[in-house]
Design an enzyme around this catalytic site. Structure first.
Site, short mmCIF file in Angstrom:
data_model
loop_
_atom_site.label_atom_id
_atom_site.label_comp_id
_atom_site.label_asym_id
_atom_site.label_seq_id
_atom_site.Cartn_x
_atom_site.Cartn_y
_atom_site.Cartn_z
N LYS A 10 0.83 -1.21 0.00
CA LYS A 10 0.00 0.00 0.00
C LYS A 10 0.87 1.27 0.00
O LYS A 10 2.07 1.22 0.26
CB LYS A 10 -0.94 -0.04 1.21
CG LYS A 10 -1.95 -1.20 1.15
CD LYS A 10 -2.96 -1.11 2.29
CE LYS A 10 -4.00 -2.22 2.20
NZ LYS A 10 -5.05 -2.07 3.25
N TYR A 50 -12.22 -1.57 -4.14
CA TYR A 50 -12.76 -1.77 -2.79
C TYR A 50 -14.28 -1.65 -2.74
O TYR A 50 -14.83 -1.40 -1.66
CB TYR A 50 -12.11 -0.79 -1.83
CG TYR A 50 -10.73 -1.22 -1.37
CD1 TYR A 50 -10.57 -2.32 -0.53
CD2 TYR A 50 -9.58 -0.55 -1.77
CE1 TYR A 50 -9.32 -2.73 -0.10
CE2 TYR A 50 -8.32 -0.95 -1.35
CZ TYR A 50 -8.19 -2.04 -0.51
OH TYR A 50 -6.96 -2.45 -0.09
N THR A 92 -5.63 -6.93 10.62
CA THR A 92 -5.90 -5.66 9.94
C THR A 92 -5.33 -4.48 10.73
O THR A 92 -4.73 -3.57 10.16
CB THR A 92 -7.42 -5.48 9.76
OG1 THR A 92 -7.95 -6.63 9.10
CG2 THR A 92 -7.74 -4.23 8.95
N ARG A 103 2.44 -6.63 8.81
CA ARG A 103 1.79 -5.44 9.37
C ARG A 103 2.39 -5.03 10.71
O ARG A 103 2.54 -3.85 11.01
CB ARG A 103 0.28 -5.67 9.48
CG ARG A 103 -0.41 -5.53 8.10
CD ARG A 103 -1.82 -6.03 8.10
NE ARG A 103 -2.56 -5.63 6.91
CZ ARG A 103 -3.73 -6.12 6.57
NH1 ARG A 103 -4.32 -7.05 7.33
NH2 ARG A 103 -4.34 -5.72 5.46
N ASN A 113 -2.12 0.26 6.56
CA ASN A 113 -1.61 -0.98 7.16
C ASN A 113 -0.71 -1.80 6.24
O ASN A 113 -0.68 -3.03 6.31
CB ASN A 113 -2.76 -1.81 7.74
CG ASN A 113 -3.78 -2.21 6.70
OD1 ASN A 113 -3.62 -1.89 5.52
ND2 ASN A 113 -4.81 -2.92 7.12
N HIS A 116 -2.18 -5.41 1.41
CA HIS A 116 -3.48 -6.07 1.20
C HIS A 116 -3.23 -7.56 1.01
O HIS A 116 -2.21 -7.95 0.46
CB HIS A 116 -4.14 -5.50 -0.07
CG HIS A 116 -5.35 -6.29 -0.50
ND1 HIS A 116 -6.59 -6.08 0.04
CD2 HIS A 116 -5.48 -7.30 -1.40
CE1 HIS A 116 -7.45 -6.93 -0.51
NE2 HIS A 116 -6.81 -7.67 -1.39
N GLU A 127 -9.48 -10.16 -7.84
CA GLU A 127 -8.52 -9.09 -7.61
C GLU A 127 -7.32 -9.20 -8.55
O GLU A 127 -6.82 -8.19 -9.06
CB GLU A 127 -8.07 -9.10 -6.15
CG GLU A 127 -9.20 -8.71 -5.20
CD GLU A 127 -8.90 -8.99 -3.73
OE1 GLU A 127 -9.78 -8.72 -2.89
OE2 GLU A 127 -7.80 -9.49 -3.41
P1 IDP Z 1 -8.08 -6.62 5.53
O1 IDP Z 1 -7.25 -5.70 4.65
O2 IDP Z 1 -7.30 -7.08 6.72
O3 IDP Z 1 -8.71 -7.74 4.76
P2 IDP Z 1 -10.71 -5.37 5.57
O4 IDP Z 1 -11.68 -5.51 6.67
O5 IDP Z 1 -10.97 -6.13 4.30
O6 IDP Z 1 -9.25 -5.72 6.15
O7 IDP Z 1 -10.59 -3.82 5.24
C1 IDP Z 1 -9.95 -3.38 4.06
C2 IDP Z 1 -9.02 -2.24 4.42
O8 IDP Z 1 -9.79 -1.14 4.89
C3 IDP Z 1 -8.03 -2.53 5.54
O9 IDP Z 1 -6.88 -3.19 5.12
C4 IDP Z 1 -7.72 -1.12 6.02
O10 IDP Z 1 -6.80 -0.47 5.14
C5 IDP Z 1 -9.07 -0.44 5.89
N1 IDP Z 1 -9.81 -0.53 7.16
C6 IDP Z 1 -10.40 -1.60 7.69
N2 IDP Z 1 -11.00 -1.33 8.87
C7 IDP Z 1 -10.79 -0.02 9.06
C8 IDP Z 1 -11.17 0.89 10.11
O11 IDP Z 1 -11.82 0.52 11.08
N3 IDP Z 1 -10.76 2.18 9.97
C9 IDP Z 1 -10.03 2.62 8.90
N4 IDP Z 1 -9.65 1.80 7.89
C10 IDP Z 1 -10.02 0.50 7.97
MG MG Z 2 -10.08 -7.67 3.23
#
Ligand code: IDP
Ligand code: MG
Length: 138
Positions: A10, A50, A92, A103, A113, A116, A127
């Site tokens: 990212k 997304y 996450t 991470r 973070n 992905h 994807e």
């Molecule tokens: P993942 O990347 O671990 O699969 P997802 O729930 O699919 O997590 O969320 C996609 C992305 O959205 C996360 O990697 C992060 O960058 C962002 N994200 C997820 N939850 C939050 C949040 O609570 N606040 C801000 N950004 C978030």
């Molecule tokens: Mg995800």
């Protein structure tokens, strides 16, 4: 069981100079790189990628962040690729990520973070084809 997952390094991790270390980490975890691309997503492209998260409160921030600078997109191959890669990247929220995960090592916050990782075989295929036409030669 599929042997393919999809990842992005990212904008935060690229900007902070972590690209090489993350690629090394992924290779050392046993993944073969099937396709790789360095690019800067438009806001429209990030929003499309997304789209599954469109109802979530952080969607607009996520789209802005993912289009804020260059990323590296890659297709990775290994047995049990999707599930194992989720372990390699960690939770996450980097504060909750296990020691030694990507991470935990390279991310600062839940939104920025570092990486992905696909959450299912189906999404890994969707994807991968979002970024790459074909990676069958490898
Ligand atoms: P993942 O990347 O671990 O699969 P997802 O729930 O699919 O997590 O969320 C996609 C992305 O959205 C996360 O990697 C992060 O960058 C962002 N994200 C997820 N939850 C939050 C949040 O609570 N606040 C801000 N950004 C978030
Ligand atoms: Mg995800």
């Amino acid at each position: 069981m599929s042997n393919i997952t999809f990842t992005m390094i990212k904008p935060d991790a690229v900007a902070n100079g972590h690209t090489g270390k993350i690629i090394d980490h992924v290779i050392n975890a046993g993944y073969k790189i099937k396709a790789m691309k360095y690019l800067w997503l438009t806001k429209e492209q990030a929003g499309q990628f997304y789209a599954v998260h469109i109802e979530r409160p952080f969607y607009n921030d996520l789209v802005s962040f993912m289009s804020s600078g260059p990323i590296v997109a890659a297709v990775l191959e290994k047995a049990n690729a999707v599930a194992d890669f989720r372990i390699v990247i960690g939770a996450t929220d980097p504060q909750k990520a296990d020691a030694g995960t990507i991470r935990q090592l390279y991310a600062k916050s839940i939104d920025a973070n570092a990486v992905h990782g696909s959450d299912s075989d189906e999404n890994a295929a969707i994807e991968s084809s979002f970024f790459f036409n074909s990676f069958e030669r490898f």
